[in-house]
Design a protein around this motif. Structure first.
Motif, PDB file in Angstrom:
ATOM      1  N   THR A   1      18.599   9.306   4.858  1.00  0.00           N
ATOM      2  CA  THR A   1      18.608  10.517   3.654  1.00  0.00           C
ATOM      3  C   THR A   1      17.148  10.768   2.743  1.00  0.00           C
ATOM      4  N   TYR A   2      17.113   9.325   2.181  1.00  0.00           N
ATOM      5  CA  TYR A   2      16.363   8.779   1.091  1.00  0.00           C
ATOM      6  C   TYR A   2      14.611   9.950   2.444  1.00  0.00           C
ATOM      7  N   ILE A   3      14.396   9.221   3.751  1.00  0.00           N
ATOM      8  CA  ILE A   3      13.130   9.308   4.101  1.00  0.00           C
ATOM      9  C   ILE A   3      12.559  11.234   4.198  1.00  0.00           C
ATOM     10  N   MET A   4      14.653  11.494   5.006  1.00  0.00           N
ATOM     11  CA  MET A   4      14.220  12.697   4.717  1.00  0.00           C
ATOM     12  C   MET A   4      13.831  14.195   3.501  1.00  0.00           C
TER      13      MET A   4
ATOM     14  N   THR B   1       1.232  -1.324   0.045  1.00  0.00           N
ATOM     15  CA  THR B   1      -0.089   0.147   0.044  1.00  0.00           C
ATOM     16  C   THR B   1       1.223   1.531   0.280  1.00  0.00           C
ATOM     17  N   HIS B   2       1.923   1.369   0.959  1.00  0.00           N
ATOM     18  CA  HIS B   2       2.284   2.539   1.105  1.00  0.00           C
ATOM     19  C   HIS B   2       4.019   2.969  -0.729  1.00  0.00           C
ATOM     20  N   ARG B   3       4.148   1.383  -1.155  1.00  0.00           N
ATOM     21  CA  ARG B   3       5.062   1.665  -2.493  1.00  0.00           C
ATOM     22  C   ARG B   3       3.875   2.392  -3.179  1.00  0.00           C
TER      23      ARG B   3
ATOM     24  N   LYS C   1       8.742   7.751  16.392  1.00  0.00           N
ATOM     25  CA  LYS C   1       9.017   7.408  15.342  1.00  0.00           C
ATOM     26  C   LYS C   1       9.739   7.094  14.185  1.00  0.00           C
ATOM     27  N   LEU C   2       8.728   7.546  13.314  1.00  0.00           N
ATOM     28  CA  LEU C   2       8.992   8.179  12.445  1.00  0.00           C
ATOM     29  C   LEU C   2       9.848   9.897  12.222  1.00  0.00           C
ATOM     30  N   TRP C   3      10.111  10.234  13.320  1.00  0.00           N
ATOM     31  CA  TRP C   3      11.030  11.129  13.037  1.00  0.00           C
ATOM     32  C   TRP C   3      12.690  10.080  13.188  1.00  0.00           C
TER      33      TRP C   3
ATOM     34  N   THR D   1       1.707   6.166  -6.834  1.00  0.00           N
ATOM     35  CA  THR D   1       0.504   7.143  -7.482  1.00  0.00           C
ATOM     36  C   THR D   1       1.046   8.566  -7.679  1.00  0.00           C
ATOM     37  N   ALA D   2       1.948   9.102  -6.015  1.00  0.00           N
ATOM     38  CA  ALA D   2       2.218  10.530  -5.591  1.00  0.00           C
ATOM     39  C   ALA D   2       3.158  11.175  -6.805  1.00  0.00           C
ATOM     40  N   ILE D   3       4.278  10.447  -7.397  1.00  0.00           N
ATOM     41  CA  ILE D   3       5.278  11.162  -7.637  1.00  0.00           C
ATOM     42  C   ILE D   3       4.241  10.575  -9.101  1.00  0.00           C
TER      43      ILE D   3
ATOM     44  N   TYR E   1      -2.161  12.282  -2.724  1.00  0.00           N
ATOM     45  CA  TYR E   1      -1.328  10.715  -2.501  1.00  0.00           C
ATOM     46  C   TYR E   1      -0.271  10.799  -1.747  1.00  0.00           C
ATOM     47  N   ALA E   2      -0.064  11.966  -1.578  1.00  0.00           N
ATOM     48  CA  ALA E   2       1.937  11.853  -1.186  1.00  0.00           C
ATOM     49  C   ALA E   2       1.678  11.794   0.446  1.00  0.00           C
ATOM     50  N   PHE E   3       0.809  12.500   1.184  1.00  0.00           N
ATOM     51  CA  PHE E   3       0.236  12.769   2.193  1.00  0.00           C
ATOM     52  C   PHE E   3      -0.482  10.928   2.605  1.00  0.00           C
ATOM     53  N   LEU E   4      -1.015  10.561   1.655  1.00  0.00           N
ATOM     54  CA  LEU E   4      -1.944   9.277   1.952  1.00  0.00           C
ATOM     55  C   LEU E   4      -0.662   8.165   2.334  1.00  0.00           C
ATOM     56  N   HIS E   5       0.521   8.683   1.367  1.00  0.00           N
ATOM     57  CA  HIS E   5       1.836   7.777   1.207  1.00  0.00           C
ATOM     58  C   HIS E   5       2.286   7.580   2.766  1.00  0.00           C
ATOM     59  N   MET E   6       2.235   9.137   3.773  1.00  0.00           N
ATOM     60  CA  MET E   6       3.146   9.487   4.313  1.00  0.00           C
ATOM     61  C   MET E   6       2.286   8.847   5.493  1.00  0.00           C
TER      62      MET E   6
ATOM     63  N   SER F   1      10.428  17.586   0.380  1.00  0.00           N
ATOM     64  CA  SER F   1       9.239  16.936  -0.646  1.00  0.00           C
ATOM     65  C   SER F   1       7.439  17.670  -0.002  1.00  0.00           C
ATOM     66  N   LEU F   2       7.284  16.615   0.982  1.00  0.00           N
ATOM     67  CA  LEU F   2       5.596  16.795   1.497  1.00  0.00           C
ATOM     68  C   LEU F   2       6.153  17.997   1.835  1.00  0.00           C
ATOM     69  N   VAL F   3       6.562  17.923   2.999  1.00  0.00           N
ATOM     70  CA  VAL F   3       6.466  19.880   3.434  1.00  0.00           C
ATOM     71  C   VAL F   3       6.411  20.863   2.760  1.00  0.00           C
TER      72      VAL F   3
HETATM   73  C1  HEM Z   1       6.803  12.344   5.426  1.00  0.00           C
HETATM   74  C2  HEM Z   1       7.238  12.002   3.847  1.00  0.00           C
HETATM   75  C3  HEM Z   1       7.952  10.332   3.486  1.00  0.00           C
HETATM   76  C4  HEM Z   1       7.930   9.504   4.102  1.00  0.00           C
HETATM   77  C5  HEM Z   1       8.140   9.299   5.126  1.00  0.00           C
HETATM   78  C6  HEM Z   1       8.304   8.458   3.281  1.00  0.00           C
HETATM   79  C7  HEM Z   1       8.380   7.203   3.089  1.00  0.00           C
HETATM   80  C8  HEM Z   1       8.880   6.001   2.077  1.00  0.00           C
HETATM   81  C9  HEM Z   1       9.697   5.397   2.762  1.00  0.00           C
HETATM   82  C10 HEM Z   1       9.449   4.382   3.830  1.00  0.00           C
HETATM   83  C11 HEM Z   1       9.321   4.198   1.475  1.00  0.00           C
HETATM   84  C12 HEM Z   1      10.378   2.608   1.071  1.00  0.00           C
HETATM   85  C13 HEM Z   1       8.869   2.015   0.443  1.00  0.00           C
HETATM   86  C14 HEM Z   1       9.302   0.894   0.342  1.00  0.00           C
HETATM   87  O1  HEM Z   1      10.721  -0.002   0.300  1.00  0.00           O
HETATM   88  O2  HEM Z   1       9.333  -0.126   1.620  1.00  0.00           O
HETATM   89  C15 HEM Z   1       8.990   5.177   0.466  1.00  0.00           C
HETATM   90  C16 HEM Z   1       8.626   4.544  -1.244  1.00  0.00           C
HETATM   91  C17 HEM Z   1       8.647   5.823  -1.279  1.00  0.00           C
HETATM   92  N1  HEM Z   1       8.046   6.699  -1.978  1.00  0.00           N
HETATM   93 FE1  HEM Z   1       8.164   7.634  -0.010  1.00  0.00          FE
HETATM   94  N2  HEM Z   1       7.648   9.199   1.897  1.00  0.00           N
HETATM   95  C18 HEM Z   1       7.680   9.605   1.994  1.00  0.00           C
HETATM   96  C19 HEM Z   1       7.181  10.759   0.717  1.00  0.00           C
HETATM   97  C20 HEM Z   1       7.251  11.200   0.083  1.00  0.00           C
HETATM   98  C21 HEM Z   1       6.591  11.910  -1.736  1.00  0.00           C
HETATM   99  C22 HEM Z   1       6.870  13.638  -1.523  1.00  0.00           C
HETATM  100  C23 HEM Z   1       6.665  11.734  -2.748  1.00  0.00           C
HETATM  101  C24 HEM Z   1       6.281  11.493  -4.225  1.00  0.00           C
HETATM  102  C25 HEM Z   1       6.152  12.449  -4.671  1.00  0.00           C
HETATM  103  C26 HEM Z   1       7.282   9.447  -2.003  1.00  0.00           C
HETATM  104  C27 HEM Z   1       7.476   9.258  -2.833  1.00  0.00           C
HETATM  105  C28 HEM Z   1       7.909   7.904  -3.121  1.00  0.00           C
HETATM  106  C29 HEM Z   1       8.324   6.563  -4.061  1.00  0.00           C
HETATM  107  C30 HEM Z   1       7.989   6.724  -5.577  1.00  0.00           C
HETATM  108  C31 HEM Z   1       8.267   5.118  -3.517  1.00  0.00           C
HETATM  109  C32 HEM Z   1       8.858   3.780  -4.252  1.00  0.00           C
HETATM  110  C33 HEM Z   1       7.690   3.121  -4.248  1.00  0.00           C
HETATM  111  C34 HEM Z   1       7.812   2.166  -4.266  1.00  0.00           C
HETATM  112  O3  HEM Z   1       9.338   1.267  -4.339  1.00  0.00           O
HETATM  113  O4  HEM Z   1       7.343   1.583  -5.551  1.00  0.00           O
HETATM  114  N3  HEM Z   1       7.276   9.839  -1.080  1.00  0.00           N
HETATM  115  N4  HEM Z   1       8.621   6.208   0.493  1.00  0.00           N
END
Ligand code: HEM
Length: 216
Positions: free
Chosen positions: A125-128, A53-55, A116-118, A60-62, A97-102, A133-135
């Motif tokens: 770095t990638y989470i930072m 779901t979060h992937r 834990k999120l913090w 979708t967001a990107i 979608y980005a907000f729902l992802h978070m 981006s979301l902020v």
């Molecule tokens: C607070 C903000 C965010 C957090 C905590 C976060 C966290 C994560 C995490 C932990 C993953 C890795 C998922 C995994 O491999 O299991 C991920 C993947 C990803 N995130 Fe984020 N993210 C955030 C913001 C964003 C934003 C703003 C975007 C795009 C607009 C984004 C796009 C993606 C994409 C495209 C992936 C890869 C999904 C995949 O593996 O298919 N994220 N994010």
């Protein structure tokens, strides 16, 4: 816009069709969760529905974000101005979608613990980058109404909405940094963004060049 069919489409169909297209990924996710929770198809999202779901929401967001950036080049190439009318709602959907992802990450993966999120933000770095981006999306979402455009003035609003470029770079970097190989979707997202940024830079350069040429 010369073509009458295109004009009629722009006037009557473009907005509702865009709305349906933007809601579709969410509706699809809701159907998958319903099928899973009702045991109709328990493994429809594989063995790790949380991660799926979060992937899915991140992807979708990107993609929706990149679609937002593609609108201006389409308008410039085709000269079809009404397409710009759907840009704001597509941008809002990217934020949604980005907000729902978070939220999905926070709720399903981190038991709703902001601490834990913090910790993750500080450690990875990638989470930072994702967080940054979301902020940056927040002021754009908040100022996306007609009232806000009026209040800020078009020039300030346009300047503020330039933030979409750095935030898109951050989102793509977030996506790229989590993979080890230069391959697959993250690379495709990066190439599309690079092309869009080059296009923007080219337009910007041309605009600056024109007044200078006119003066000589
Ligand atoms: C607070 C903000 C965010 C957090 C905590 C976060 C966290 C994560 C995490 C932990 C993953 C890795 C998922 C995994 O491999 O299991 C991920 C993947 C990803 N995130 Fe984020 N993210 C955030 C913001 C964003 C934003 C703003 C975007 C795009 C607009 C984004 C796009 C993606 C994409 C495209 C992936 C890869 C999904 C995949 O593996 O298919 N994220 N994010």
């Amino acid at each position: 816009m010369a073509n009458p069919y295109l004009r009629a489409f722009g006037k009557h169909w473009m907005k509702p069709l865009t709305l349906i297209a933007l809601i579709a990924p969410f509706a699809y996710l809701a159907v998958l969760w319903t099928l899973m929770l009702t045991n109709t198809d328990p493994y429809i999202m594989g063995f790790n529905p949380v991660q799926w779901t979060h992937r899915y929401l991140g992807d979708t967001a990107i993609r929706v974000l990149l679609v937002t950036l593609v609108i201006s080049p389409i308008r410039d190439i085709t000269g079809w101005q009404p397409i710009a009318l759907i840009r704001r709602r597509i941008g809002l959907a990217a934020f949604f979608y980005a907000f729902l992802h978070m939220l999905a990450y926070l709720g399903l993966d981190r038991e709703w613990s902001l601490a834990k999120l913090w910790e993750d933000v500080m450690l990875r770095t990638y989470i930072m980058l994702g967080m940054a981006s979301l902020v940056l999306m927040i002021p754009l979402a908040v100022t996306s109404t007609n009232g806000m455009i009026r209040r800020l003035g078009r020039k300030t609003w346009d300047r503020l909405h330039w933030l979409i470029y750095p935030l898109a770079i951050l989102a793509v970097a977030h996506n790229l940094l989590m993979v080890k190989l230069i391959d697959g979707d993250p690379t495709i997202h990066a190439v599309i963004l690079a092309a869009l940024l080059l296009w923007r830079l080219g337009r910007f350069g041309l605009k600056r060049l024109k007044p200078a040429q006119a003066a000589t």
